[in-house]
Design a protein around this motif. Structure first.
Motif, PDB file in Angstrom:
ATOM      1  N   VAL A 151       0.852  -1.184   0.000  1.00  0.00           N
ATOM      2  CA  VAL A 151       0.000   0.000   0.000  1.00  0.00           C
ATOM      3  C   VAL A 151       0.887   1.233   0.000  1.00  0.00           C
ATOM      4  N   GLY A 152       0.560   2.193  -0.863  1.00  0.00           N
ATOM      5  CA  GLY A 152       1.290   3.446  -0.944  1.00  0.00           C
ATOM      6  C   GLY A 152       2.509   3.409  -1.856  1.00  0.00           C
ATOM      7  N   THR A 153       2.964   2.221  -2.199  1.00  0.00           N
ATOM      8  CA  THR A 153       4.157   2.077  -3.031  1.00  0.00           C
ATOM      9  C   THR A 153       3.846   1.441  -4.378  1.00  0.00           C
ATOM     10  N   SER A 154       3.096   0.332  -4.356  1.00  0.00           N
ATOM     11  CA  SER A 154       2.802  -0.402  -5.595  1.00  0.00           C
ATOM     12  C   SER A 154       1.925   0.437  -6.512  1.00  0.00           C
ATOM     13  N   THR A 155       2.187   0.324  -7.799  1.00  0.00           N
ATOM     14  CA  THR A 155       1.456   1.100  -8.798  1.00  0.00           C
ATOM     15  C   THR A 155       0.341   0.266  -9.425  1.00  0.00           C
ATOM     16  N   GLU A 156      -0.474   0.933 -10.233  1.00  0.00           N
ATOM     17  CA  GLU A 156      -1.506   0.230 -10.986  1.00  0.00           C
ATOM     18  C   GLU A 156      -0.869  -0.847 -11.859  1.00  0.00           C
ATOM     19  N   GLU A 193     -14.226   5.916  -8.024  1.00  0.00           N
ATOM     20  CA  GLU A 193     -14.383   6.391  -6.644  1.00  0.00           C
ATOM     21  C   GLU A 193     -14.338   7.915  -6.624  1.00  0.00           C
ATOM     22  N   PRO A 194     -14.843   8.529  -5.561  1.00  0.00           N
ATOM     23  CA  PRO A 194     -14.737   9.985  -5.437  1.00  0.00           C
ATOM     24  C   PRO A 194     -13.272  10.421  -5.424  1.00  0.00           C
ATOM     25  N   GLY A 195     -13.007  11.577  -5.986  1.00  0.00           N
ATOM     26  CA  GLY A 195     -11.654  12.138  -5.955  1.00  0.00           C
ATOM     27  C   GLY A 195     -10.700  11.553  -6.981  1.00  0.00           C
ATOM     28  N   GLY A 196     -11.198  10.723  -7.886  1.00  0.00           N
ATOM     29  CA  GLY A 196     -10.343  10.205  -8.946  1.00  0.00           C
ATOM     30  C   GLY A 196      -9.746   8.828  -8.698  1.00  0.00           C
ATOM     31  N   THR A 242      -7.895  -0.823  -4.471  1.00  0.00           N
ATOM     32  CA  THR A 242      -8.110   0.586  -4.808  1.00  0.00           C
ATOM     33  C   THR A 242      -6.803   1.225  -5.235  1.00  0.00           C
ATOM     34  N   ILE A 243      -6.883   1.905  -6.368  1.00  0.00           N
ATOM     35  CA  ILE A 243      -5.762   2.676  -6.908  1.00  0.00           C
ATOM     36  C   ILE A 243      -6.109   4.146  -6.720  1.00  0.00           C
ATOM     37  N   GLY A 244      -5.275   4.862  -5.993  1.00  0.00           N
ATOM     38  CA  GLY A 244      -5.535   6.272  -5.723  1.00  0.00           C
ATOM     39  C   GLY A 244      -5.336   7.129  -6.966  1.00  0.00           C
ATOM     40  N   PRO A 245      -5.730   8.396  -6.887  1.00  0.00           N
ATOM     41  CA  PRO A 245      -5.557   9.292  -8.029  1.00  0.00           C
ATOM     42  C   PRO A 245      -4.092   9.478  -8.428  1.00  0.00           C
ATOM     43  N   SER A 275      -3.883   2.096  -2.791  1.00  0.00           N
ATOM     44  CA  SER A 275      -4.197   2.657  -1.478  1.00  0.00           C
ATOM     45  C   SER A 275      -4.931   1.669  -0.581  1.00  0.00           C
ATOM     46  N   ALA A 276      -5.433   0.561  -1.139  1.00  0.00           N
ATOM     47  CA  ALA A 276      -6.113  -0.447  -0.325  1.00  0.00           C
ATOM     48  C   ALA A 276      -6.218  -1.752  -1.096  1.00  0.00           C
ATOM     49  N   LEU A 277      -6.154  -2.853  -0.351  1.00  0.00           N
ATOM     50  CA  LEU A 277      -6.387  -4.188  -0.893  1.00  0.00           C
ATOM     51  C   LEU A 277      -7.217  -4.925   0.144  1.00  0.00           C
ATOM     52  N   ARG A 278      -8.457  -5.266  -0.238  1.00  0.00           N
ATOM     53  CA  ARG A 278      -9.369  -5.900   0.716  1.00  0.00           C
ATOM     54  C   ARG A 278      -9.938  -7.189   0.141  1.00  0.00           C
TER      55      ARG A 278
END
Length: 165
Positions: free
Chosen positions: A32-37, A53-56, A75-78, A83-86
């Motif tokens: 989380v926070g390091t791995s890319t799409e 998701e909201p915010g891109g 979840t892949i952040g903008p 940003s998350a793996l559930r």
């Protein structure tokens, strides 16, 4: 050589276990926070569905049904980083499925079901997901939808092997 009912069940269980092992390896390679799409796609492949998701941000749905007992939402952040793996087939997630929710809302929370069945005379459709209760019991979570596509009720029961006990 013919394989009996139990032999086939053992082979199927080994295949599911192997799938789970592959997933654990893939998950361990992501941070989380390091791995890319690109990292996520290289480990898991193309998602079953992509949710905006909201915010891109975007959430990738990785379905392991019908053979597996998990579904993943990654979840892949903008910023393009994970940003998350559930794993979403859990009692806590099932508790969030309440009467009145739409089929899209349920799919968004749990991913694609293992099986769907329609009952025209009752005007109902059932979606089933296979999951594990944390022990050795395979379970089935069911969401029942009315003709309007909204949840009427839910239930979790122990999965009964093909051919009975």
């Amino acid at each position: 050589m013919a394989m009996g009912r139990w032999g086939a069940a053992v082979v199927a269980a080994m295949a599911v276990a192997g799938l789970g092992g592959c997933d654990l390896q893939r998950i361990s390679e992501l941070q989380v926070g390091t791995s890319t799409e690109a990292d996520v796609r290289s480990r898991f492949g193309e998602p079953e569905r992509v949710w905006d998701e909201p915010g891109g941000a975007r959430t990738f749905e990785y379905n392991r049904q019908p053979a597996g007992a998990v579904n993943y939402m990654i979840t892949i952040g903008p910023d393009g980083r994970m940003s998350a793996l559930r794993q979403v087939l859990t009692p806590a997630e099932f508790a969030q499925i309440t009467p009145g929710m739409t089929v899209d809302e349920v799919r968004r929370r749990l991913g694609k079901p293992m099986k769907t069945m329609s009952f025209a005379l009752k005007g109902e459709t059932e979606w089933d997901w296979r999951w594990n209760d944390g022990g050795t019991r395979p379970m089935i979570f069911t969401a029942v939808f009315g003709g309007d596509g909204r949840v009427l009720r839910t239930a979790s029961v122990e999965e009964i092997p093909q051919g009975g006990r």
